[in-house]
Design a protein around this motif. Sequence first.
Motif, PDB file in Angstrom:
ATOM      1  N   GLY A  43      50.300  39.984  18.770  1.00 41.93           N
ATOM      2  CA  GLY A  43      49.847  38.620  19.041  1.00 41.93           C
ATOM      3  C   GLY A  43      48.998  38.528  20.292  1.00 41.93           C
ATOM      4  N   ILE A  44      49.405  39.246  21.347  1.00 40.51           N
ATOM      5  CA  ILE A  44      48.619  39.266  22.582  1.00 40.51           C
ATOM      6  C   ILE A  44      47.249  39.869  22.319  1.00 40.51           C
ATOM      7  N   GLY A  45      47.226  40.974  21.589  1.00 41.20           N
ATOM      8  CA  GLY A  45      45.951  41.631  21.278  1.00 41.20           C
ATOM      9  C   GLY A  45      45.040  40.743  20.448  1.00 41.20           C
ATOM     10  N   LEU A  46      45.594  40.103  19.431  1.00 37.98           N
ATOM     11  CA  LEU A  46      44.782  39.214  18.589  1.00 37.98           C
ATOM     12  C   LEU A  46      44.256  38.014  19.378  1.00 37.98           C
ATOM     13  N   THR A  47      45.070  37.496  20.273  1.00 41.22           N
ATOM     14  CA  THR A  47      44.627  36.378  21.108  1.00 41.22           C
ATOM     15  C   THR A  47      43.465  36.791  21.994  1.00 41.22           C
ATOM     16  N   LEU A  48      43.577  37.959  22.628  1.00 44.48           N
ATOM     17  CA  LEU A  48      42.500  38.423  23.506  1.00 44.48           C
ATOM     18  C   LEU A  48      41.229  38.741  22.722  1.00 44.48           C
ATOM     19  N   VAL A  49      41.373  39.337  21.535  1.00 40.25           N
ATOM     20  CA  VAL A  49      40.202  39.610  20.691  1.00 40.25           C
ATOM     21  C   VAL A  49      39.553  38.296  20.257  1.00 40.25           C
ATOM     22  N   GLY A  50      40.368  37.319  19.881  1.00 40.95           N
ATOM     23  CA  GLY A  50      39.827  36.014  19.486  1.00 40.95           C
ATOM     24  C   GLY A  50      39.088  35.330  20.614  1.00 40.95           C
ATOM     25  N   MET A  51      39.623  35.431  21.838  1.00 41.60           N
ATOM     26  CA  MET A  51      38.932  34.844  22.993  1.00 41.60           C
ATOM     27  C   MET A  51      37.603  35.540  23.237  1.00 41.60           C
ATOM     28  N   PHE A  52      37.590  36.863  23.116  1.00 42.89           N
ATOM     29  CA  PHE A  52      36.339  37.599  23.293  1.00 42.89           C
ATOM     30  C   PHE A  52      35.321  37.174  22.240  1.00 42.89           C
ATOM     31  N   MET A  53      35.762  37.075  20.997  1.00 43.88           N
ATOM     32  CA  MET A  53      34.845  36.699  19.925  1.00 43.88           C
ATOM     33  C   MET A  53      34.327  35.276  20.111  1.00 43.88           C
ATOM     34  N   TYR A  54      35.178  34.367  20.573  1.00 39.18           N
ATOM     35  CA  TYR A  54      34.765  32.980  20.780  1.00 39.18           C
ATOM     36  C   TYR A  54      33.721  32.872  21.887  1.00 39.18           C
ATOM     37  N   HIS A  55      33.901  33.615  22.960  1.00 35.27           N
ATOM     38  CA  HIS A  55      32.994  33.504  24.096  1.00 35.27           C
ATOM     39  C   HIS A  55      31.755  34.375  23.967  1.00 35.27           C
ATOM     40  N   ASN A  56      31.725  35.295  23.007  1.00 31.47           N
ATOM     41  CA  ASN A  56      30.575  36.192  22.835  1.00 31.47           C
ATOM     42  C   ASN A  56      30.052  36.159  21.407  1.00 31.47           C
ATOM     43  N   CYS A  57      30.038  34.990  20.789  1.00 32.73           N
ATOM     44  CA  CYS A  57      29.630  34.898  19.391  1.00 32.73           C
ATOM     45  C   CYS A  57      28.161  35.288  19.193  1.00 32.73           C
ATOM     46  N   ASP A  58      27.282  34.982  20.140  1.00 36.12           N
ATOM     47  CA  ASP A  58      25.878  35.371  20.007  1.00 36.12           C
ATOM     48  C   ASP A  58      25.718  36.891  20.045  1.00 36.12           C
ATOM     49  N   LEU A  59      26.465  37.540  20.916  1.00 31.48           N
ATOM     50  CA  LEU A  59      26.424  39.000  21.003  1.00 31.48           C
ATOM     51  C   LEU A  59      26.904  39.631  19.702  1.00 31.48           C
TER      52      LEU A  59
END
Length: 76
Positions: A43-59
């Motif tokens: 759950g921690i890993g998925l949360t951190l991956v989701g945050m990365f994807m949300y903040h770097n969607c253009d990348l």
Amino acid sequence: IFYVISLTSALTIHVLGNFNVVGNLVLSWLLFGSHLSGLSYIGIGLTLVGMFMYHNCDLIAGYWHTRLGKGQMKPD
């Protein structure tokens, strides 16, 4: 809180709230030696991956755009 939401968005506040939960879990583990299950780590890993994807969607979109062989994305 309404002032902060007016500066960002409700979704950003929700994502940061999820990060708050992760921070509480990690601090509990570090300070008190709480036991975290495998599901907690996932759950921690998925949360951190989701945050990365949300903040770097253009990348991420640019990566998949070039990966599929469609060339470079044009800047807006």
